[in-house]
Design a protein around this motif. Sequence first.
Motif, short mmCIF file in Angstrom:
data_model
loop_
_atom_site.label_atom_id
_atom_site.label_comp_id
_atom_site.label_asym_id
_atom_site.label_seq_id
_atom_site.Cartn_x
_atom_site.Cartn_y
_atom_site.Cartn_z
N SER A 143 92.51 -30.65 -13.36
CA SER A 143 92.67 -29.00 -13.96
C SER A 143 92.44 -29.27 -15.47
N MET A 144 92.31 -27.71 -15.96
CA MET A 144 92.17 -27.75 -17.27
C MET A 144 93.25 -28.16 -18.17
N GLY A 145 93.05 -29.01 -19.41
CA GLY A 145 93.97 -29.71 -20.26
C GLY A 145 94.04 -31.13 -19.53
N TRP B 298 102.09 -21.97 -12.85
CA TRP B 298 101.89 -20.87 -12.05
C TRP B 298 100.65 -20.19 -12.24
N HIS B 299 100.09 -19.71 -11.15
CA HIS B 299 98.80 -18.60 -11.28
C HIS B 299 98.99 -17.42 -10.58
N PRO B 300 99.94 -16.72 -10.90
CA PRO B 300 100.40 -15.59 -9.93
C PRO B 300 99.49 -14.44 -9.88
N THR B 301 98.59 -14.34 -10.72
CA THR B 301 97.58 -13.10 -10.61
C THR B 301 96.53 -13.65 -9.47
N GLN B 302 96.19 -14.86 -9.55
CA GLN B 302 95.28 -15.56 -8.63
C GLN B 302 95.99 -15.33 -7.23
N MET B 303 97.36 -15.33 -6.85
CA MET B 303 97.80 -15.38 -5.68
C MET B 303 97.59 -13.78 -5.15
N PHE C 182 98.88 -13.71 -21.05
CA PHE C 182 98.56 -15.06 -21.59
C PHE C 182 97.96 -16.00 -20.66
N ARG C 183 97.23 -16.76 -21.06
CA ARG C 183 96.74 -17.95 -20.48
C ARG C 183 96.79 -19.14 -21.33
N GLY C 184 97.56 -20.04 -20.90
CA GLY C 184 97.72 -21.21 -21.84
C GLY C 184 98.39 -22.53 -20.70
N LYS D 49 93.22 -21.24 -22.86
CA LYS D 49 92.48 -21.98 -22.14
C LYS D 49 91.34 -21.11 -21.86
N THR D 50 90.08 -21.66 -21.50
CA THR D 50 88.88 -20.89 -21.06
C THR D 50 89.17 -19.96 -19.76
N SER D 51 88.32 -19.11 -19.61
CA SER D 51 88.57 -18.20 -18.26
C SER D 51 87.30 -17.50 -18.11
N THR D 52 86.72 -17.34 -16.85
CA THR D 52 85.65 -16.38 -16.71
C THR D 52 86.18 -15.26 -16.09
N ARG D 53 86.68 -15.49 -14.66
CA ARG D 53 87.39 -14.34 -13.74
C ARG D 53 88.51 -13.44 -14.31
N THR D 54 89.46 -14.29 -14.53
CA THR D 54 90.64 -13.67 -15.25
C THR D 54 90.30 -12.81 -16.37
N ARG D 55 89.82 -13.16 -17.20
CA ARG D 55 89.40 -12.46 -18.47
C ARG D 55 88.46 -11.34 -18.03
N ASN E 19 88.22 -9.80 -5.89
CA ASN E 19 89.53 -9.24 -5.61
C ASN E 19 90.66 -9.53 -6.83
N ARG E 20 90.21 -10.40 -7.83
CA ARG E 20 90.86 -10.55 -9.19
C ARG E 20 90.94 -9.26 -9.65
N LEU E 21 89.81 -8.56 -9.76
CA LEU E 21 89.54 -7.44 -10.47
C LEU E 21 90.63 -6.17 -9.78
N HIS F 32 88.66 -20.53 -2.43
CA HIS F 32 88.78 -21.50 -3.61
C HIS F 32 88.86 -20.58 -4.75
N CYS F 33 90.04 -20.89 -5.69
CA CYS F 33 90.14 -19.84 -6.83
C CYS F 33 88.76 -19.76 -7.74
N LEU F 34 88.28 -20.95 -7.69
CA LEU F 34 87.05 -21.01 -8.83
C LEU F 34 87.45 -21.27 -10.13
N PRO F 35 86.59 -22.08 -10.95
CA PRO F 35 85.47 -22.60 -10.62
C PRO F 35 85.45 -23.86 -9.72
N ALA F 36 84.26 -24.28 -8.99
CA ALA F 36 84.36 -25.39 -8.23
C ALA F 36 83.18 -26.22 -8.47
N1 CP Z 1 90.20 -18.54 -10.69
C1 CP Z 1 90.41 -18.40 -12.43
O1 CP Z 1 91.49 -18.24 -12.81
O2 CP Z 1 89.33 -18.39 -12.53
P1 CP Z 1 88.92 -18.42 -14.28
O3 CP Z 1 89.47 -19.67 -14.91
O4 CP Z 1 87.25 -18.26 -14.51
O5 CP Z 1 89.70 -17.32 -15.13
#
Ligand code: CP
Length: 337
Positions: free
Chosen positions: A236-238, A134-139, A107-109, A55-61, A318-320, A272-276
């Motif tokens: 949500s995505m998907g 789950w989205h544990p790294t976001q937590m 892995f994101r999926g 699945k796509t990503s900005t922040r996590t990637r 803070n994701r970084l 908000h975890c974003l994107p919003a």
């Molecule tokens: N919050 C979050 O996981 O953002 P991305 O989908 O851009 O990675």
Amino acid sequence: MDVDLTGRSFLKELDFLPEELTYLLDLADELKAARREAREEQLLTGRVIALIFEKTSTRTRAAFEVAAHDQGAHVTNFDPSGSQIGHKESVADTAEVLGRMFDAIQFRGTSQGDIERLANHAEVPVYNGLTDDWHPTQMLADFQTMREASGKEANDLSYAFCGDLRFNMARSHVVTAALLGSDIRLAGPESLSIPGEVLEAAREIAALTGASITVTDDAAEAVTGVDFVHTDVWVSMGEPREVWASRIKELMPYRVDEKLMSAAGKRARFMHCLPAYHDLETQIGADIAGHTGLTGGLEVTDGVFRSERSIVFDQAENRLHTIKALMVATLAGPDDR
Ligand code: CP
Ligand code: NVA
């Protein structure tokens, strides 16, 4: 207790003990300070990390890439169409291959089962960059941000999550709040409620940690007196586009608007975890506004999103630091840290 996370995977929050999560948050604070003060030491030189994005990503990637770069490691990206995984090769076979070449795999999926299979066959740490469950790294980022913004320890925090309670964000929040001893209030409609087994697991943990869990369909009641009000996208995505119409009807009472923030009280900040979807600057936001006339935002109003109470970009930054902490803790030897 001495914490050593070397070689460990992070597939879901329950993989770690409360003291292990706290260790990661403290390490993230230290790494954030070190980066700001230009005194960061590279502990991951020579490591290579595979990033699989179904699945796509900005922040996590971005967080994995920049964190790896800061620490002297390299990454290889497998974007949704960039590998054989799933369509031409099984997850298990892919895991065997990547595990021989890489030091860790993100892995994101969609499927939690897939990431569990990856971890079972790869013999290197596997990190969950988001699944439907789950989205544990976001937590980690959310708790780093809440500790930072409030000056409180996690077990003194009180916060609300308003919206879709079936999906990754709400599920992850209730379990993480339970592990860390926070006061969490979940507000959403009956039709999008938190799965019973997740709530039960969280309540069992809460009985040990002193966490408080409230589930209600009344958003104003949930947010009263909290430190933070969180929400997430309504679709949500998907998920198919067709669900937007019913989702808007179900979730409009849980939209974070100025009135809800007033009900929360002066202290409350917005997260908000974003994107919003808060304005018309996205294709989907504009499309939905065209159909519904909702021009001022969906899950959050533009006013709240842009207000001084909003700390969403601190949260995103803070994701970084938290993803870096996870990689350092699991990949650098304990003597290096
Ligand atoms: N919050 C979050 O996981 O953002 P991305 O989908 O851009 O990675
Ligand atoms: N619930 C959202 C979270 C995005 C970070 C999704 O899965 O799309």
